[in-house]
Scaffold this motif. Structure first.
Motif, PDB file in Angstrom:
ATOM      1  N   ARG A 546       0.866 -10.077 -11.122  1.00 20.86           N
ATOM      2  CA  ARG A 546       1.418 -11.069 -10.193  1.00 20.86           C
ATOM      3  C   ARG A 546       2.362 -10.467  -9.146  1.00 20.86           C
ATOM      4  O   ARG A 546       2.132 -10.599  -7.936  1.00 20.86           O
ATOM      5  CB  ARG A 546       2.152 -12.150 -10.996  1.00 20.86           C
ATOM      6  CG  ARG A 546       2.687 -13.310 -10.162  1.00 20.86           C
ATOM      7  CD  ARG A 546       3.455 -14.285 -11.049  1.00 20.86           C
ATOM      8  NE  ARG A 546       4.625 -13.688 -11.654  1.00 20.86           N
ATOM      9  CZ  ARG A 546       5.823 -13.621 -11.060  1.00 20.86           C
ATOM     10  NH1 ARG A 546       5.976 -14.093  -9.833  1.00 20.86           N
ATOM     11  NH2 ARG A 546       6.844 -13.057 -11.671  1.00 20.86           N
ATOM     12  N   ARG A 547       3.419  -9.788  -9.588  1.00 24.16           N
ATOM     13  CA  ARG A 547       4.499  -9.449  -8.667  1.00 24.16           C
ATOM     14  C   ARG A 547       4.091  -8.433  -7.601  1.00 24.16           C
ATOM     15  O   ARG A 547       4.359  -8.627  -6.409  1.00 24.16           O
ATOM     16  CB  ARG A 547       5.713  -8.938  -9.449  1.00 24.16           C
ATOM     17  CG  ARG A 547       6.394 -10.009 -10.289  1.00 24.16           C
ATOM     18  CD  ARG A 547       7.647  -9.476 -10.966  1.00 24.16           C
ATOM     19  NE  ARG A 547       8.661  -9.049  -9.997  1.00 24.16           N
ATOM     20  CZ  ARG A 547       9.846  -8.534 -10.346  1.00 24.16           C
ATOM     21  NH1 ARG A 547      10.140  -8.394 -11.640  1.00 24.16           N
ATOM     22  NH2 ARG A 547      10.717  -8.171  -9.427  1.00 24.16           N
ATOM     23  N   ALA A 550       1.643  -9.772  -5.026  1.00 25.09           N
ATOM     24  CA  ALA A 550       2.295 -10.732  -4.140  1.00 25.09           C
ATOM     25  C   ALA A 550       3.193 -10.032  -3.124  1.00 25.09           C
ATOM     26  O   ALA A 550       3.314 -10.485  -1.978  1.00 25.09           O
ATOM     27  CB  ALA A 550       3.121 -11.721  -4.967  1.00 25.09           C
ATOM     28  N   TYR A 551       3.814  -8.907  -3.507  1.00 24.42           N
ATOM     29  CA  TYR A 551       4.731  -8.193  -2.628  1.00 24.42           C
ATOM     30  C   TYR A 551       3.973  -7.314  -1.634  1.00 24.42           C
ATOM     31  O   TYR A 551       4.311  -7.256  -0.456  1.00 24.42           O
ATOM     32  CB  TYR A 551       5.682  -7.341  -3.470  1.00 24.42           C
ATOM     33  CG  TYR A 551       6.806  -6.708  -2.696  1.00 24.42           C
ATOM     34  CD1 TYR A 551       7.942  -7.442  -2.371  1.00 24.42           C
ATOM     35  CD2 TYR A 551       6.741  -5.381  -2.294  1.00 24.42           C
ATOM     36  CE1 TYR A 551       8.992  -6.858  -1.653  1.00 24.42           C
ATOM     37  CE2 TYR A 551       7.772  -4.783  -1.587  1.00 24.42           C
ATOM     38  CZ  TYR A 551       8.898  -5.537  -1.268  1.00 24.42           C
ATOM     39  OH  TYR A 551       9.919  -4.955  -0.551  1.00 24.42           O
ATOM     40  N   VAL A 553       0.632  -7.153   0.057  1.00 26.45           N
ATOM     41  CA  VAL A 553      -0.516  -8.045   0.241  1.00 26.45           C
ATOM     42  C   VAL A 553      -1.836  -7.289   0.238  1.00 26.45           C
ATOM     43  O   VAL A 553      -2.896  -7.879  -0.034  1.00 26.45           O
ATOM     44  CB  VAL A 553      -0.370  -8.857   1.551  1.00 26.45           C
ATOM     45  CG1 VAL A 553       0.789  -9.825   1.439  1.00 26.45           C
ATOM     46  CG2 VAL A 553      -0.202  -7.918   2.754  1.00 26.45           C
TER      47      VAL A 553
END
Length: 751
Positions: A546-547, A550-551, A553
């Motif tokens: 996830r992280r 998301a950071y 792209v």
């Protein structure tokens, strides 16, 4: 039929069940542990039998020896300690046996046709008159021969398993030994059980020693002493050493088998006379080499000397002028160290250029390539791994090959060894060879490379001596540098663009013993502080799923994020992390096939890695339809298809090679969502995630951390304890490898 019998006068009575196998409830394909439903002869109800019943299949008649047990969940079971298959006598029993799938090439339809024609004589015909099988419609000579061979192999394997059971040897070993020896399995093992160590993959000294003991071999037999010494010597080799001091080897072997070290020393002399080892004085002490590594070290030192002393193919022009013109044409501003490195490579037969990330090695190689190409010299560029070669091609813009492919390796079926098509008798047709990631090159690969380089060619060795040494034996790059005999240029200056990256800055800080700078805003080096290993694992999973995507792209979790860890076991070890990451990144799905082997599951779409060199395994490419052999330790791939019916899976490796794996080669594959730092050498990944916790001191080292950090291009995320991170940086101890290359090269200075 269930009968009682006396095993012998000492042991308690055991029981025997004679009956037919009606259903296979469970079987572990690796260990052979089986749960089956048996219908005893003369009985109307089945009983549950459990045990290591490798030869037992549905439809067979069997004789099981064992005792009754009460399982707390599954109730009454017959725990079988031995099993013997009995050939069925009735036509119906024979058809069930043939249709069970036990004999390759016979299905239900073929089984019915055979029994319909031959009746209760079917098995006798298969065994003694195989040519008559062609009398049955649909069976030709080739299929008849295959059926006969499968039946004979089944009988032989059953006899081997029974022999093992009678001698209290785990019967699942039969699956390892029979493919190697066939109908000679029992005779070979009785002749010398210790031969298994060398001749059967996956068999170590302890297994062979256990078998030898159960067959009555004396604890002080010469075969046992020699085998133990040989085993301990190769254990050192597997740790990266090329020799061992005689005293250390004798003491380690004596402690392992509880025999006098003096007798071990006597057997070393016998091994030396047999040509297996070499004993010589090195560094004022007697040492033991496996002969192959002694020869390799001699060849490497001699060839380096020959290449260094040979007259070079000329390059028109004065070196400084060539460097200036090339730099001007390429609009480059070179540092003095870079100029020195280029001049040294042009003027010497062998040159080493070493330095950390961001020190301009790529620029140096580009200038050298331009000068050599303008001089119309033939150049070969190579690296130890496929990933490293691919990265060179992408970064430098010149085609690079693995060392193996440059040397045109092939596999010889006759002696099961690899050999190079390019060698001293058929050298490379080149004027210069550039080798990158040289810290990964072991002594045997270096021997093969040097033997193929013709006299007069330049050899330019590029590497980072502060990274972990090669997985294979030897310490080639460090030994060459330590000898101070080969011209070497050490690059230390970090250039402006590289200096903007905290990855590069921190790599050099770590290498100097300084603690890294973490968590600056909008930078690329992070530390997530987590108190426990379970917390670390949870954060690593969240980062990958996830992280981080998301950071960043453009980051794709499966392709671009690589988890590195120093250890294999525990919450932050390779095994658990792979299992958890697989569940998150490639979960089970309808229509997605998977194959379970032991505790591992391989699923279509999984990220995998080859963990040992296999020179024989075949590959094919779909883009140009080329074929070849060989997949190497550290190659990454993706599980393309899983064929459960055929018991195979196909892996597509990075360079579009498709390779099929069966049950005998699956052990060479591992999931690769998380890999050890050692396995990451030669690779680069956009993002590296690594736990930092308490690790054994031999792993919690500065150069291991440095190696992990330098694998990343865009971001490093460390997860764990800041104190442990600092302790890794402070621990500059490295396990010394026994290697004599530096000593041999230094002798040339004395000449």
């Amino acid at each position: 039929m269930i009968v009682n019998k006396r095993k012998n006068e000492v042991n308690m009575s055991s029981q025997v069940i004679i009956g037919s196998v009606k259903e296979m409830i469970f079987r572990n394909p690796d260990s052979g542990y089986t749960v089956a439903e048996i219908l005893p002869d003369g009985e109307n109800e089945t009983v549950t039998a459990v045990g290591y019943l490798l030869q037992v299949e549905c439809g067979q008649s069997v004789r099981l020896t064992g005792s009754w047990k009460q399982h707390p969940v599954y109730g009454k079971q017959f725990a079988a300690s031995a099993a013997e298959t009995l050939m069925p006598q009735s036509a119906a029993g024979i058809e069930d046996f043939l249709a069970s799938g036990l004999l390759k090439g016979i299905g239900r339809k073929t089984a019915a046709a055979l029994v319909a024609y031959f009746g209760d004589k079917t098995l006798e015909v298969i065994e003694t008159q195989a040519e008559r099988l062609t009398e049955v419609d649909g069976i030709g000579p080739v299929k008849a021969a295959a059926i006969s061979e499968a039946f004979q192999a089944h009988k032989e394997l059953a006899a081997v398993i029974l022999y093992f059971q009678q001698n209290d040897i785990p019967s699942n070993y039969a699956l390892k030994f029979y493919p190697a020896y066939g109908d000679e399995t029992i005779a070979r093992i009785e002749e010398n059980p210790y031969r298994l160590i060398k001749e059967v993959q996956g068999v170590g000294f302890r297994t062979a020693d256990q078998i030898a003991s159960r067959l009555g071999m004396a604890a002080d037999s010469p075969e046992r002493l020699r085998s133990a010494a040989r085993y301990r010597l190769w254990a050192y080799v597997n740790e990266g050493h090329v020799f061992v001091p005689v005293r250390e080897l004798c003491e380690a072997t004596a402690q392992m088998i509880e025999q006098p070290s003096e007798e071990i020393r006597e057997q070393l002399v016998e091994l030396a006379f047999a040509g297996e080892i070499r004993i010589e004085n090195l560094e004022n002490r007697p040492v033991v080499y496996p002969m192959v590594y002694y020869i390799a070290e001699q060849v490497v030192s001699g060839k380096l000397a020959d290449l260094a002393d040979a007259p070079l193919d000329p390059i028109p022009g004065e070196p400084d002028s060539l460097v200036e013109r090339a730099a001007s044409d390429m609009a480059l501003t070179l540092s003095e160290d870079q100029r020195l490195a280029i001049r040294t490579a042009l003027l010497n037969g062998v040159t080493v250029i070493t330095g950390g990330p961001g020190t301009g090695k790529t620029t140096i190689i580009n200038v050298i390539m331009k000068i050599l190409q303008e001089a119309r010299l033939e150049i070969a560029i190579c690296a130890p791994t496929g990933r490293a070669a691919k990265r060179i091609t992408e970064t430098w813009g010149y085609e690079a090959k693995t060392v193996h492919r440059l040397l045109e390796y092939s596999f010889a079926d006759s002696d099961e060894t690899m050999f190079f098509g390019r060698n001293r008798d058929n050298p490379l047709e080149v004027d210069a060879v550039i080798v990158d990631e040289a810290s990964m090159i072991d002594i045997l690969l270096m021997k093969g490379l040097l033997e193929a380089i013709p006299a007069g060619a330049r050899l330019i060795i590029i590497g980072d001596a502060d990274q972990l040494p090669s997985v294979g034996p030897g310490n080639v790059l460090r030994d060459i540098l330590e000898s101070e005999w080969i011209p070497a240029v050490h690059l230390k200056e970090i250039f402006r663009q590289a200096g903007e990256s905290l990855i590069v800055v921190n790599a050099h800080r770590i290498n100097r013993g300084e603690h890294p700078d973490c968590n600056q805003p909008d930078r690329d080096f992070f530390l997530l502080r987590r108190p426990t290993e379970r917390d670390m694992q949870s954060s690593i999973l969240d980062l990958c799923q996830r992280r981080l995507p998301a950071y960043y792209v453009d980051i794709e979790p499966f392709r671009d994020i690589q988890v590195l860890t120093p250890v294999r076991k525990g919450p932050i070890g390779v095994r658990e992390l792979n299992r958890e990451l697989q569940a998150l990144l490639n979960p089970p799905k309808a229509g997605k096939n998977e194959r379970k082997t032991g505790e591992r599951i391989f699923r279509e779409g999984d990220k995998v890695m080859q963990i040992r060199n296999n020179y024989e395994i075949e590959w094919r490419k779909t883009d140009d339809f080329s074929e070849g052999c060989g997949v190497f330790n550290g190659d990454f791939g993706v599980v393309h298809t899983v064929d459960n019916e055929g018991g195979e899976l196909t892996v597509c490796f990075d360079d579009n090679r498709f390779v099929r794996y069966d049950s005998t080669t699956l052990e060479e594959l591992e999931l690769a969502y998380a890999i050890t730092v050692h396995k990451s050498q030669g690779s680069e990944f956009p993002v590296v995630v690594m736990p930092v916790s308490w690790f054994p001191p031999v792993l919690a080292t500065r150069n291991l951390l440095y190696t992990a950090v330098t694998r990343a291009k865009e971001a490093v995320v460390l997860v764990g304890s800041e104190d442990r991170l600092r302790q890794m940086v402070d621990n500059n101890q490295t396990t010394r490898r026994y290697s004599g290359l530096a000593t041999r090269l230094k002798r040339f200075l004395e000449c």
